[in-house]
Design a protein around this motif. Structure first.
Motif, PDB file in Angstrom:
ATOM      1  N   HIS A 119       0.878  -1.163   0.000  1.00  0.00           N
ATOM      2  CA  HIS A 119       0.000   0.000   0.000  1.00  0.00           C
ATOM      3  C   HIS A 119       0.918   1.217   0.000  1.00  0.00           C
ATOM      4  N   ILE A 120       0.639   2.185  -0.862  1.00  0.00           N
ATOM      5  CA  ILE A 120       1.524   3.343  -0.986  1.00  0.00           C
ATOM      6  C   ILE A 120       0.725   4.643  -0.921  1.00  0.00           C
ATOM      7  N   LYS A 121       1.434   5.742  -0.810  1.00  0.00           N
ATOM      8  CA  LYS A 121       0.881   7.091  -0.891  1.00  0.00           C
ATOM      9  C   LYS A 121       1.400   7.708  -2.181  1.00  0.00           C
ATOM     10  N   VAL A 122       0.503   8.372  -2.903  1.00  0.00           N
ATOM     11  CA  VAL A 122       0.874   9.050  -4.133  1.00  0.00           C
ATOM     12  C   VAL A 122       0.516  10.521  -3.959  1.00  0.00           C
ATOM     13  N   HIS A 123       1.489  11.396  -4.193  1.00  0.00           N
ATOM     14  CA  HIS A 123       1.244  12.828  -4.076  1.00  0.00           C
ATOM     15  C   HIS A 123       1.407  13.474  -5.448  1.00  0.00           C
ATOM     16  N   ILE A 124       0.377  14.193  -5.872  1.00  0.00           N
ATOM     17  CA  ILE A 124       0.390  14.916  -7.145  1.00  0.00           C
ATOM     18  C   ILE A 124       0.286  16.397  -6.806  1.00  0.00           C
ATOM     19  N   LYS A 137      19.145   8.576  -7.732  1.00  0.00           N
ATOM     20  CA  LYS A 137      19.369   9.774  -6.917  1.00  0.00           C
ATOM     21  C   LYS A 137      19.820  10.984  -7.730  1.00  0.00           C
ATOM     22  N   ASP A 138      20.444  10.755  -8.878  1.00  0.00           N
ATOM     23  CA  ASP A 138      20.936  11.892  -9.661  1.00  0.00           C
ATOM     24  C   ASP A 138      19.890  12.424 -10.647  1.00  0.00           C
ATOM     25  N   ARG A 139      18.644  12.014 -10.487  1.00  0.00           N
ATOM     26  CA  ARG A 139      17.578  12.420 -11.405  1.00  0.00           C
ATOM     27  C   ARG A 139      16.767  13.567 -10.812  1.00  0.00           C
ATOM     28  N   ALA A 140      16.148  14.361 -11.682  1.00  0.00           N
ATOM     29  CA  ALA A 140      15.196  15.386 -11.260  1.00  0.00           C
ATOM     30  C   ALA A 140      13.912  14.689 -10.824  1.00  0.00           C
ATOM     31  N   GLU A 141      13.012  15.432 -10.177  1.00  0.00           N
ATOM     32  CA  GLU A 141      11.736  14.873  -9.734  1.00  0.00           C
ATOM     33  C   GLU A 141      10.915  14.383 -10.925  1.00  0.00           C
ATOM     34  N   LEU A 142      10.007  13.452 -10.643  1.00  0.00           N
ATOM     35  CA  LEU A 142       9.146  12.920 -11.701  1.00  0.00           C
ATOM     36  C   LEU A 142       8.100  13.955 -12.085  1.00  0.00           C
ATOM     37  N   GLU A 143       7.934  14.151 -13.388  1.00  0.00           N
ATOM     38  CA  GLU A 143       6.975  15.118 -13.904  1.00  0.00           C
ATOM     39  C   GLU A 143       5.826  14.418 -14.602  1.00  0.00           C
ATOM     40  N   LEU A 144       4.735  15.149 -14.647  1.00  0.00           N
ATOM     41  CA  LEU A 144       3.513  14.661 -15.262  1.00  0.00           C
ATOM     42  C   LEU A 144       2.951  15.799 -16.092  1.00  0.00           C
ATOM     43  N   HIS A 145       2.827  15.599 -17.408  1.00  0.00           N
ATOM     44  CA  HIS A 145       2.260  16.594 -18.314  1.00  0.00           C
ATOM     45  C   HIS A 145       1.070  15.940 -19.018  1.00  0.00           C
ATOM     46  N   TYR A 146      -0.090  16.136 -18.442  1.00  0.00           N
ATOM     47  CA  TYR A 146      -1.313  15.501 -18.943  1.00  0.00           C
ATOM     48  C   TYR A 146      -2.017  16.469 -19.882  1.00  0.00           C
ATOM     49  N   ASP A 147      -2.375  15.988 -21.088  1.00  0.00           N
ATOM     50  CA  ASP A 147      -2.986  16.870 -22.084  1.00  0.00           C
ATOM     51  C   ASP A 147      -4.469  16.610 -22.333  1.00  0.00           C
ATOM     52  N   GLY A 148      -5.100  15.825 -21.490  1.00  0.00           N
ATOM     53  CA  GLY A 148      -6.537  15.632 -21.605  1.00  0.00           C
ATOM     54  C   GLY A 148      -6.975  14.429 -22.407  1.00  0.00           C
ATOM     55  N   HIS A 149      -6.063  13.581 -22.806  1.00  0.00           N
ATOM     56  CA  HIS A 149      -6.428  12.429 -23.639  1.00  0.00           C
ATOM     57  C   HIS A 149      -6.328  11.106 -22.896  1.00  0.00           C
ATOM     58  N   ASN A 150      -6.530  11.111 -21.599  1.00  0.00           N
ATOM     59  CA  ASN A 150      -6.581   9.916 -20.748  1.00  0.00           C
ATOM     60  C   ASN A 150      -5.288   9.120 -20.693  1.00  0.00           C
ATOM     61  N   PHE A 151      -4.193   9.686 -21.171  1.00  0.00           N
ATOM     62  CA  PHE A 151      -2.915   8.987 -21.172  1.00  0.00           C
ATOM     63  C   PHE A 151      -1.777  10.000 -21.115  1.00  0.00           C
ATOM     64  N   THR A 152      -0.733   9.668 -20.386  1.00  0.00           N
ATOM     65  CA  THR A 152       0.476  10.475 -20.390  1.00  0.00           C
ATOM     66  C   THR A 152       1.638   9.627 -19.898  1.00  0.00           C
ATOM     67  N   THR A 153       2.827  10.155 -19.999  1.00  0.00           N
ATOM     68  CA  THR A 153       3.989   9.474 -19.446  1.00  0.00           C
ATOM     69  C   THR A 153       4.425  10.182 -18.173  1.00  0.00           C
ATOM     70  N   ILE A 154       5.049   9.443 -17.289  1.00  0.00           N
ATOM     71  CA  ILE A 154       5.651   9.995 -16.081  1.00  0.00           C
ATOM     72  C   ILE A 154       7.149   9.879 -16.301  1.00  0.00           C
ATOM     73  N   PHE A 155       7.856  11.006 -16.174  1.00  0.00           N
ATOM     74  CA  PHE A 155       9.267  11.016 -16.530  1.00  0.00           C
ATOM     75  C   PHE A 155      10.053  12.016 -15.694  1.00  0.00           C
TER      76      PHE A 155
END
Length: 180
Positions: free
Chosen positions: A52-57, A87-105
């Motif tokens: 069980h996890i916590k997800v923060h958006i 550890k050397d990565r930037a935070e995960l981003e989410l760019h959702y454009d309204g089409h029910n799908f996106t990538t997390i990167f």
């Protein structure tokens, strides 16, 4: 009498126009979206859940004239067993454009611990996210720069309290996207 009627109509139309204008400004102004939801991290092809996890958006949610919503912001997962980004990565981003799908990167790599803001563009894909039109239910197929197999891949679904609820929600969201 006729002049009085024209004045009343003009005043009423002016009031209606101002009210509609205020509503449209409010509706189309991007709004702060910050939610922490309970989710389930699990592996396909096995029983039970892994954790069980916590997800923060956290970001900005915006309505558009075509009825779609867009979101630009960050997503973070809290749990002991869920895969973390390097550890050397930037935070995960989410760019959702309204089409029910996106990538997390993660869009870039921090160089030398990001001393003096040094970064290098280097996209790290964490997963594919499917959501509903209201941006309230989510499921993520984890890729973590690898491939996902449908028989044993890892998933995160939220909000969800158990594997059964997560699986149903996941199947529904992916099916809705594929039918577009």
């Amino acid at each position: 009498m006729e002049e009085l009627m024209k004045t009343k109509i003009a005043v009423i139309l002016s009031i209606v126009t101002v009210v509609i204008g205020i509503f449209l400004i409010w509706y189309f102004t991007p709004k702060k979206y910050s939610e922490t939801l309970d989710g389930v991290y699990y592996q396909l092809g096995t029983e039970g859940i892994i954790e069980h996890i916590k997800v923060h958006i956290d970001g900005k949610l915006e309505n558009h004239i075509n009825g779609n919503k867009t979101f630009h912001g960050l997503i973070d997962f809290k749990g002991d067993k869920i895969p973390n980004i390097p550890k050397d990565r930037a935070e995960l981003e989410l760019h959702y454009d309204g089409h029910n799908f996106t990538t997390i990167f993660s869009p870039f790599r921090k160089l030398n611990g990001a001393l003096k803001g040094r970064i290098r563009p280097d996209i790290y894909q964490y997963g594919w996210m499917y959501t509903n039109d209201k941006f309230t239910d989510f499921t993520i197929k984890l890729t973590m720069n690898g491939s996902l197999t449908l028989s044993d891949g890892y998933m995160i679904t939220f909000p969800a309290s158990d594997r059964e609820e997560a699986m149903k929600k996941s199947q529904k969201l992916i099916k809705e996207f594929e039918q577009q």
